[in-house]
Scaffold this active site. Structure first.
Site, PDB file in Angstrom:
ATOM      1  N   CYS A 274      56.019  41.992  12.528  1.00 13.48           N
ATOM      2  CA  CYS A 274      55.879  42.673  13.832  1.00 13.48           C
ATOM      3  C   CYS A 274      56.907  43.784  13.988  1.00 13.48           C
ATOM      4  O   CYS A 274      57.432  44.006  15.087  1.00 13.48           O
ATOM      5  CB  CYS A 274      55.977  41.694  15.001  1.00 13.48           C
ATOM      6  SG  CYS A 274      54.759  40.394  14.949  1.00 13.48           S
TER       7      CYS A 274
ATOM      8  N   HIS B 100      61.139  44.671  17.179  1.00 10.47           N
ATOM      9  CA  HIS B 100      59.906  43.868  17.172  1.00 10.47           C
ATOM     10  C   HIS B 100      58.887  44.551  18.092  1.00 10.47           C
ATOM     11  O   HIS B 100      59.261  45.172  19.088  1.00 10.47           O
ATOM     12  CB  HIS B 100      60.260  42.481  17.727  1.00 10.47           C
ATOM     13  CG  HIS B 100      59.169  41.463  17.598  1.00 10.47           C
ATOM     14  ND1 HIS B 100      58.107  41.397  18.470  1.00 10.47           N
ATOM     15  CD2 HIS B 100      58.986  40.454  16.709  1.00 10.47           C
ATOM     16  CE1 HIS B 100      57.316  40.392  18.130  1.00 10.47           C
ATOM     17  NE2 HIS B 100      57.831  39.804  17.061  1.00 10.47           N
TER      18      HIS B 100
ATOM     19  N   ASP C 168      66.934  42.336  23.855  1.00 10.95           N
ATOM     20  CA  ASP C 168      65.975  41.344  23.369  1.00 10.95           C
ATOM     21  C   ASP C 168      66.773  40.337  22.542  1.00 10.95           C
ATOM     22  O   ASP C 168      67.174  40.627  21.414  1.00 10.95           O
ATOM     23  CB  ASP C 168      64.909  42.053  22.531  1.00 10.95           C
ATOM     24  CG  ASP C 168      64.007  41.093  21.769  1.00 10.95           C
ATOM     25  OD1 ASP C 168      64.311  39.880  21.720  1.00 10.95           O
ATOM     26  OD2 ASP C 168      63.014  41.557  21.197  1.00 10.95           O
TER      27      ASP C 168
ATOM     28  N   LYS D  26      62.738  29.571  19.823  1.00  9.27           N
ATOM     29  CA  LYS D  26      63.577  30.045  18.719  1.00  9.27           C
ATOM     30  C   LYS D  26      64.974  29.427  18.773  1.00  9.27           C
ATOM     31  O   LYS D  26      65.822  29.702  17.935  1.00  9.27           O
ATOM     32  CB  LYS D  26      63.672  31.572  18.752  1.00  9.27           C
ATOM     33  CG  LYS D  26      62.301  32.230  18.532  1.00  9.27           C
ATOM     34  CD  LYS D  26      62.437  33.622  18.045  1.00  9.27           C
ATOM     35  CE  LYS D  26      61.160  34.420  18.231  1.00  9.27           C
ATOM     36  NZ  LYS D  26      60.271  34.322  17.078  1.00  9.27           N
TER      37      LYS D  26
ATOM     38  N   GLN E  31      66.242  36.608  18.704  1.00 12.40           N
ATOM     39  CA  GLN E  31      66.810  36.099  17.449  1.00 12.40           C
ATOM     40  C   GLN E  31      68.283  35.712  17.588  1.00 12.40           C
ATOM     41  O   GLN E  31      68.848  35.141  16.670  1.00 12.40           O
ATOM     42  CB  GLN E  31      66.671  37.152  16.340  1.00 12.40           C
ATOM     43  CG  GLN E  31      65.240  37.409  15.918  1.00 12.40           C
ATOM     44  CD  GLN E  31      64.567  36.187  15.314  1.00 12.40           C
ATOM     45  OE1 GLN E  31      65.223  35.294  14.766  1.00 12.40           O
ATOM     46  NE2 GLN E  31      63.249  36.136  15.400  1.00 12.40           N
TER      47      GLN E  31
HETATM   48  N1  7TS Z   1      61.723  39.896  19.806  1.00 16.04           N
HETATM   49  C1  7TS Z   1      62.165  39.508  18.599  1.00 16.04           C
HETATM   50  C2  7TS Z   1      63.402  40.134  18.036  1.00 16.04           C
HETATM   51  C3  7TS Z   1      61.478  38.521  17.912  1.00 16.04           C
HETATM   52  O1  7TS Z   1      61.932  38.122  16.719  1.00 16.04           O
HETATM   53  C4  7TS Z   1      60.307  37.945  18.474  1.00 16.04           C
HETATM   54  C5  7TS Z   1      59.484  36.943  17.735  1.00 16.04           C
HETATM   55  C6  7TS Z   1      59.925  38.360  19.746  1.00 16.04           C
HETATM   56  C7  7TS Z   1      60.651  39.348  20.372  1.00 16.04           C
HETATM   57  C8  7TS Z   1      58.777  37.744  20.461  1.00 16.04           C
HETATM   58  O2  7TS Z   1      59.099  36.456  20.839  1.00 16.04           O
HETATM   59  P1  7TS Z   1      58.002  35.507  21.509  1.00 16.04           P
HETATM   60  O3  7TS Z   1      58.662  34.176  21.560  1.00 16.04           O
HETATM   61  O4  7TS Z   1      57.684  36.062  22.840  1.00 16.04           O
HETATM   62  O5  7TS Z   1      56.814  35.538  20.581  1.00 16.04           O
HETATM   63  N2  7TS Z   1      59.605  37.004  16.342  1.00 16.04           N
HETATM   64  C9  7TS Z   1      58.817  36.412  15.425  1.00 16.04           C
HETATM   65  C10 7TS Z   1      59.071  36.510  14.065  1.00 16.04           C
HETATM   66  O6  7TS Z   1      59.988  37.135  13.557  1.00 16.04           O
HETATM   67  N3  7TS Z   1      58.121  35.817  13.396  1.00 16.04           N
HETATM   68  O7  7TS Z   1      57.284  35.274  14.294  1.00 16.04           O
HETATM   69  C11 7TS Z   1      57.712  35.629  15.564  1.00 16.04           C
END
Ligand code: 7TS
Length: 419
Positions: free
Chosen positions: A373, A132, A209, A235, A212
Site C-alpha cells: 500500500c 501508506h 499516522d 497493530k 506502525q
Molecule cells: N498507515 C500505516 C503506516 C500502515 O502501516 C497501515 C496498515 C495503515 C495506515 C492502515 O491501517 P488500518 O489498520 O486502518 O488498515 N498497514 C498494513 C501493512 O503494512 N500491511 O497490511 C496493512
C-alpha cells in the site's frame, strides 16, 4: 522508554512472552510457524482474547443507552478502555480520544471534518512519498472537493524523508503535513518531532499516522506536540476493528461531525439537531465495544511488559536480519535509513517477490510481498514491490535464522543456476 515492571538486570524472556500468544505455537505446511507479518497485523496475547470472550459471555450489552446492569458494566469497561488509551499516549484529557475503526478511519475523519472545513483553493497538504495509501488517498479526495492540492515530499534513495525538500516546500499555503511515524514499507523512523516543529513554524497542522509506531515505541502526544495522532488496535496486539484518533482539543471541539446517527446527537428535531460534545460527536452508531475492551486489555498487557527489554530484543532481531540480508548473495535491501524499526524489506535478484513469498510460506514462514500500500514509493524505486519481513518482540533469533535458511532453499528452487 517505559521500562515496565521487570528490573533492568532481568533479561527479556522471549519464551515466556511467546507462551502468552497461543497462535504462535502451530505448524504451517509441516513446519513450525514463523510469523513475520507483524506490520500487517500483530498477534494477540491470551489476555486480549480473554477480555473479548469475557465481554461476550458475561456482559454483552450496548453502551450509553441501557438502564440495566449489563449495559452499565459494558459502558464502564468501554470508557475505562478510553482512559487506558488516553494514558497510553499521554493525552491531556480523555475526551481527546475518539474511537474509530482504525488508522484509516481516523485519517478519513480528519480529512472529512477538519480538512473539508478548513482547506480551500490554493491550500496545500504535504505528504511524504513513502506514505501508506491511507495517508494519501483521503487527502486527495478532500483536495478534489475543496480545490486544495496534495504535494508529495521527496524521499531519498535510502528511504528517508528529504528534510531540505520539505523545508523548501514550506510556506503559508501549507495547511497540513500528514506524515507516518514509522514507514510500513521500509521501517524508516521518520523525524516527526522535527517535522511537527517545521510545520508549526508556517502555521500548518501536523497529523501523525502512528499505525506502525505504537507496537514499537512509546508515544507521547504532548511531547510530540502534534495536532492529530492516528493508530490501530490490531497493530499493537489488540483486536481489529478498533483504533484511535487523538486530536488537539481546540481543533476537535471546532470540527463538525462527519457521520450522523445515534450516540452523536444531543437533541434531534426536524427544526434542527444539536450534537454531543467530545468525543461522542464523532462516534455515530454502536461502536466496537468488544474491540475497545480488547484494546484496553492490550494496553494493560503492554504496560505490564518490560518494554525497554522488548525494544532491545526487537533491535537485536532486526540487526541480525539486516546483517544476514547484507551478506546474502543476490539479496538487495530496499531502504537503508539510519533509523529503522521492525521491518526488513528486500528483493532477491532475478526472482519476483510474490514467488519468494509463496515459497517461504511453503516452509512455514509468513511474510508479506507486494507494494505494501505504498505504490508511489515503489514507483520511485522502479520495483513492483518487495518481500517484507516484519518483527515483533515475540519473534526469536532462531526465527530470523530460519528465514534466511528458507531463503537459501528458495534461491535454489527459483534460480538453480545462480550460486
Ligand atoms: N498507515 C500505516 C503506516 C500502515 O502501516 C497501515 C496498515 C495503515 C495506515 C492502515 O491501517 P488500518 O489498520 O486502518 O488498515 N498497514 C498494513 C501493512 O503494512 N500491511 O497490511 C496493512
Amino acid at each position: 522508554m517505559n521500562s515496565g515492571p521487570a528490573s533492568a538486570t532481568t533479561p527479556f524472556d522471549v519464551e515466556a512472552v511467546r507462551a502468552e500468544f497461543p497462535i504462535l505455537d502451530q505448524q504451517v505446511n509441516g513446519h513450525p510457524l514463523v510469523y513475520l507479518d507483524n506490520a500487517a497485523t500483530s498477534q494477540k496475547p491470551k489476555a486480549v482474547i480473554d477480555a473479548i470472550c469475557d465481554y461476550y459471555t458475561g456482559y454483552n450489552s450496548n453502551v450509553h443507552r441501557g438502564a440495566h446492569f449489563l449495559a452499565d458494566k459494558a459502558t464502564r469497561r468501554f470508557e475505562q478502555a478510553r482512559h487506558k488509551a488516553a494514558a497510553f499516549i499521554n493525552s491531556p484529557r480523555v475526551e481527546q480520544v475518539i474511537w474509530t475503526r482504525g488508522t484509516t478511519e481516523a485519517i478519513n475523519l480528519v480529512a472529512n471534518s477538519w480538512a473539508a472545513s478548513n482547506l480551500g483553493p490554493g491550500d496545500r497538504v504535504l505528504v511524504p512519498a513513502l506514505e501508506h495509501h491511507s495517508n494519501i488517498v483521503p487527502w486527495q479526495m478532500v483536495a478534489q472537493r475543496t480545490g486544495a492540492r496534495v504535494h508529495p515530499i521527496a524521499v531519498t534513495g535510502d528511504g528517508e524523508i528529504d528534510l531540505a525538500a520539505l523545508e523548501a516546500g514550506l510556506d503559508e499555503r501549507v495547511k497540513l503535513i500528514a506524515v507516518g511515524h514509522i514507514s510500513n514499507a521500509l521501517g524508516t523512523v521518520n523525524p516527526v518531532q522535527t517535522i511537527i516543529a517545521l510545520g508549526h513554524n508556517v502555521g500548518a497542522k501536523v497529523l501523525i499516522d502512528g499505525a506502525q509506531a505504537v507496537a514499537h515505541t512509546p508515544v507521547d502526544v504532548q511531547a510530540l506536540d502534534c495536532d492529530f495522532y492516528a493508530f490501530s488496535g490490531h497493530k499493537m496486539f489488540g483486536p481489529t476493528g478498533i483504533g484511535v484518533l487523538w486530536g488537539r482539543e481546540s481543533l476537535l471541539s471546532a470540527m463538525p461531525p462527519w457521520q450522523g446517527g445515534g450516540e452523536m446527537i444531543e437533541t434531534v428535531s426536524f427544526d434542527g439537531t444539536t450534537y454531543q460534545g467530545l468525543p461522542y460527536r464523532f462516534e455515530a452508531g454502536t461502536p466496537d465495544i468488544a474491540g475497545a475492551i480488547g484494546l484496553g486489555a492490550a494496553i494493560d498487557y503492554l504496560n505490564a511488559l518490560d518494554r525497554a527489554g522488548a525494544a532491545a530484543h526487537e533491535t537485536a532481531l532486526l540487526d541480525r536480519a539486516i546483517e544476514q540480508a547484507e551478506s546474502f548473495p543476490g539479496v538487495q535491501r530496499i531502504g537503508q535509513a539510519h533509523q529503522v524499526a521492525g521491518v526488513l524489506s528486500f528483493l532477491l535478484e532475478g526472482a519476483h517477490p510474490a514467488d519468494v513469498g509463496m515459497l517461504l510460506d511453503q516452509q512455514g514462514i509468513a511474510v508479506r510481498t507486494g507494494h505494501h500500500c505504498a505504490q508511489p514509493l515503489m514507483t520511485q524505486y522502479h520495483i513492483p514491490g518487495t518481500v517484507r519481513a516484519s518483527f515483533a518482540f515475540y519473534n526469536t533469533t532462531d526465527e530470523v535464522d530460519r528465514l534466511f535458511e528458507a531463503l537459501t532453499k528458495v534461491k535454489h528452487m527459483l534460480l538453480p543456476e545462480v550460486k
